[in-house]
Design a protein around this motif. Structure first.
Motif, PDB file in Angstrom:
ATOM      1  N   ALA A   1       0.818  -1.215   0.000  1.00 32.75           N
ATOM      2  CA  ALA A   1       0.000   0.000   0.000  1.00 32.75           C
ATOM      3  C   ALA A   1       0.848   1.259   0.000  1.00 32.75           C
ATOM      4  N   GLU A   2       2.100   1.148   0.448  1.00 34.62           N
ATOM      5  CA  GLU A   2       2.992   2.303   0.493  1.00 34.62           C
ATOM      6  C   GLU A   2       3.727   2.533  -0.827  1.00 34.62           C
ATOM      7  N   ASP A   3       3.602   1.598  -1.775  1.00 38.10           N
ATOM      8  CA  ASP A   3       4.254   1.755  -3.077  1.00 38.10           C
ATOM      9  C   ASP A   3       3.541   2.864  -3.846  1.00 38.10           C
ATOM     10  N   PRO A   4       4.268   3.877  -4.313  1.00 34.82           N
ATOM     11  CA  PRO A   4       3.608   4.968  -5.048  1.00 34.82           C
ATOM     12  C   PRO A   4       2.962   4.503  -6.352  1.00 34.82           C
ATOM     13  N   ASP A   5       3.446   3.401  -6.910  1.00 34.06           N
ATOM     14  CA  ASP A   5       2.849   2.824  -8.109  1.00 34.06           C
ATOM     15  C   ASP A   5       1.768   1.846  -7.663  1.00 34.06           C
ATOM     16  N   ALA A   6       0.512   2.238  -7.782  1.00 34.90           N
ATOM     17  CA  ALA A   6      -0.589   1.442  -7.240  1.00 34.90           C
ATOM     18  C   ALA A   6      -0.672   0.066  -7.879  1.00 34.90           C
ATOM     19  N   TRP A   7      -0.467  -0.013  -9.190  1.00 37.79           N
ATOM     20  CA  TRP A   7      -0.556  -1.327  -9.842  1.00 37.79           C
ATOM     21  C   TRP A   7       0.568  -2.241  -9.372  1.00 37.79           C
ATOM     22  N   ARG A   8       1.776  -1.711  -9.302  1.00 39.47           N
ATOM     23  CA  ARG A   8       2.908  -2.527  -8.855  1.00 39.47           C
ATOM     24  C   ARG A   8       2.679  -3.019  -7.429  1.00 39.47           C
ATOM     25  N   GLY A   9       2.198  -2.144  -6.561  1.00 41.11           N
ATOM     26  CA  GLY A   9       1.934  -2.554  -5.187  1.00 41.11           C
ATOM     27  C   GLY A   9       0.888  -3.642  -5.114  1.00 41.11           C
ATOM     28  N   LEU A  10      -0.214  -3.470  -5.837  1.00 40.77           N
ATOM     29  CA  LEU A  10      -1.306  -4.442  -5.800  1.00 40.77           C
ATOM     30  C   LEU A  10      -0.883  -5.783  -6.381  1.00 40.77           C
ATOM     31  N   SER A  11      -0.262  -5.779  -7.550  1.00 38.30           N
ATOM     32  CA  SER A  11       0.098  -7.032  -8.212  1.00 38.30           C
ATOM     33  C   SER A  11       1.217  -7.756  -7.472  1.00 38.30           C
ATOM     34  N   THR A  12       2.177  -7.009  -6.948  1.00 38.44           N
ATOM     35  CA  THR A  12       3.266  -7.639  -6.205  1.00 38.44           C
ATOM     36  C   THR A  12       2.757  -8.257  -4.913  1.00 38.44           C
ATOM     37  N   SER A  13       1.867  -7.553  -4.223  1.00 42.18           N
ATOM     38  CA  SER A  13       1.294  -8.089  -2.990  1.00 42.18           C
ATOM     39  C   SER A  13       0.542  -9.375  -3.266  1.00 42.18           C
ATOM     40  N   LEU A  14      -0.277  -9.394  -4.307  1.00 44.57           N
ATOM     41  CA  LEU A  14      -1.044 -10.592  -4.642  1.00 44.57           C
ATOM     42  C   LEU A  14      -0.120 -11.748  -4.987  1.00 44.57           C
ATOM     43  N   GLU A  15       0.930 -11.466  -5.740  1.00 42.59           N
ATOM     44  CA  GLU A  15       1.859 -12.532  -6.111  1.00 42.59           C
ATOM     45  C   GLU A  15       2.589 -13.088  -4.886  1.00 42.59           C
ATOM     46  N   ARG A  16       2.974 -12.216  -3.960  1.00 41.41           N
ATOM     47  CA  ARG A  16       3.681 -12.684  -2.762  1.00 41.41           C
ATOM     48  C   ARG A  16       2.788 -13.546  -1.885  1.00 41.41           C
ATOM     49  N   VAL A  17       1.517 -13.152  -1.751  1.00 40.39           N
ATOM     50  CA  VAL A  17       0.604 -13.956  -0.939  1.00 40.39           C
ATOM     51  C   VAL A  17       0.332 -15.294  -1.616  1.00 40.39           C
ATOM     52  N   CYS A  18       0.161 -15.281  -2.930  1.00 44.70           N
ATOM     53  CA  CYS A  18      -0.041 -16.535  -3.658  1.00 44.70           C
ATOM     54  C   CYS A  18       1.171 -17.451  -3.503  1.00 44.70           C
ATOM     55  N   GLU A  19       2.354 -16.877  -3.546  1.00 47.05           N
ATOM     56  CA  GLU A  19       3.568 -17.676  -3.366  1.00 47.05           C
ATOM     57  C   GLU A  19       3.601 -18.285  -1.973  1.00 47.05           C
ATOM     58  N   LEU A  20       3.158 -17.517  -0.987  1.00 46.28           N
ATOM     59  CA  LEU A  20       3.149 -17.995   0.387  1.00 46.28           C
ATOM     60  C   LEU A  20       2.222 -19.184   0.555  1.00 46.28           C
ATOM     61  N   GLN A  21       1.061 -19.137  -0.067  1.00 44.29           N
ATOM     62  CA  GLN A  21       0.059 -20.170   0.169  1.00 44.29           C
ATOM     63  C   GLN A  21       0.116 -21.328  -0.810  1.00 44.29           C
ATOM     64  N   THR A  22       0.705 -21.125  -1.997  1.00 43.79           N
ATOM     65  CA  THR A  22       0.640 -22.158  -3.016  1.00 43.79           C
ATOM     66  C   THR A  22       1.276 -23.457  -2.560  1.00 43.79           C
ATOM     67  N   PHE A  23       2.418 -23.348  -1.859  1.00 42.64           N
ATOM     68  CA  PHE A  23       3.127 -24.541  -1.441  1.00 42.64           C
ATOM     69  C   PHE A  23       2.756 -24.968  -0.027  1.00 42.64           C
ATOM     70  N   ASP A  24       1.810 -24.260   0.567  1.00 51.22           N
ATOM     71  CA  ASP A  24       1.537 -24.492   1.981  1.00 51.22           C
ATOM     72  C   ASP A  24       0.142 -25.078   2.152  1.00 51.22           C
ATOM     73  N   ARG A  25       0.087 -26.397   2.151  1.00 50.02           N
ATOM     74  CA  ARG A  25      -1.202 -27.077   2.297  1.00 50.02           C
ATOM     75  C   ARG A  25      -1.857 -26.744   3.633  1.00 50.02           C
ATOM     76  N   GLY A  26      -1.044 -26.663   4.662  1.00 50.85           N
ATOM     77  CA  GLY A  26      -1.571 -26.337   5.978  1.00 50.85           C
ATOM     78  C   GLY A  26      -2.222 -24.972   6.020  1.00 50.85           C
ATOM     79  N   LEU A  27      -1.620 -24.006   5.360  1.00 46.92           N
ATOM     80  CA  LEU A  27      -2.182 -22.659   5.337  1.00 46.92           C
ATOM     81  C   LEU A  27      -3.570 -22.673   4.706  1.00 46.92           C
ATOM     82  N   ARG A  28      -3.721 -23.386   3.597  1.00 49.79           N
ATOM     83  CA  ARG A  28      -5.024 -23.459   2.944  1.00 49.79           C
ATOM     84  C   ARG A  28      -6.033 -24.179   3.824  1.00 49.79           C
ATOM     85  N   ASP A  29      -5.594 -25.255   4.479  1.00 48.37           N
ATOM     86  CA  ASP A  29      -6.496 -25.983   5.364  1.00 48.37           C
ATOM     87  C   ASP A  29      -6.956 -25.103   6.527  1.00 48.37           C
ATOM     88  N   ILE A  30      -6.040 -24.309   7.062  1.00 53.86           N
ATOM     89  CA  ILE A  30      -6.381 -23.427   8.179  1.00 53.86           C
ATOM     90  C   ILE A  30      -7.427 -22.408   7.744  1.00 53.86           C
TER      91      ILE A  30
END
Length: 216
Positions: free
Chosen positions: A82-111
């Motif tokens: 949210a602090e990135d002055p480029d709104a698209w870069r902030g939004l897309s990067t955040s989404l990609e990082r969260v997807c990366e966090l959960q994609t390999f984490d079966r436990g996270l999805r189960d939780i």
């Protein structure tokens, strides 16, 4: 994770055991899902089951602690984006990082999707993260880079969709391709000359079982 309000801080050795159990739980649940037991986690952490029960009354208490750690991590990602002055870069990067966090984490999805406390956990996500995400989305709309009909709840739906790709195909980075396809659909101006990451498969074709549809 901080000690809950009203409780004295743990001794250093007790806190080390707690952190060891949390780290072990993350690995065990990531690979096996929430079917793993507290005994499994204690064994993986290299501590006795008595020590595990002194730190966590039961498996649900351990899962709650993991959930709190996960929420804190995702919330920090959202604030940084949210602090990135480029709104698209902030939004897309955040989404990609969260997807990366959960994609390999079966436990996270189960939780997040499990029964029982799943609904309350989703409510906590809404309380802690949704305001920041909504602000990111509005800022991207204001900058003219995001479709005006995108809503905050679209993002967790996208996260769930891309998380299934690794499960279904067994290819650990393929989700990035489809995330970018969806991002291009959300962005005003579309792909704008960008290149999709990750070729489908080494020979350019998915295995036949990937394309099979359930019979009904």
């Amino acid at each position: 994770m901080e000690t809950p309000a009203g409780q004295p801080p743990l001794r250093r050795d007790a806190e080390l055991n707690r952190q060891r159990l949390l780290a072990a739980a993350h690995e065990v649940f990531r690979d096996r899902g929430l079917s793993a037991t507290l005994e499994d986690v204690a064994r993986h952490a290299g501590v006795g089951i008595g020590t595990a029960y002194r730190r966590f009354a039961n498996r649900d208490a351990l899962i709650d602690a993991l959930f709190e750690d996960m929420i804190a991590k995702v919330a920090a990602m959202a604030v940084e984006a949210a602090e990135d002055p480029d709104a698209w870069r902030g939004l897309s990067t955040s989404l990609e990082r969260v997807c990366e966090l959960q994609t390999f984490d079966r436990g996270l999805r189960d939780i997040m999707l499990g029964t029982g406390r799943g609904r309350r956990r989703q409510e906590l996500v809404a309380e802690r993260i949704k305001p920041t995400v909504d602000a990111m989305i509005q800022r991207a709309k204001d900058q003219g880079v995001l479709r005006t009909d995108v809503e905050g709840w679209d993002l967790p739906m996208i996260q769930l969709m891309v998380a299934t790709i690794t499960d279904h195909t067994g290819h650990p980075d393929l989700w990035r391709r489809y995330l970018h396809l969806m991002l291009d659909g959300m962005r005003i101006g579309g792909a704008d000359g960008t290149t999709l990451p990750v070729a489908l498969f080494p020979d350019g074709q998915p295995p036949s079982e990937t394309l099979s549809l359930p019979q009904g």
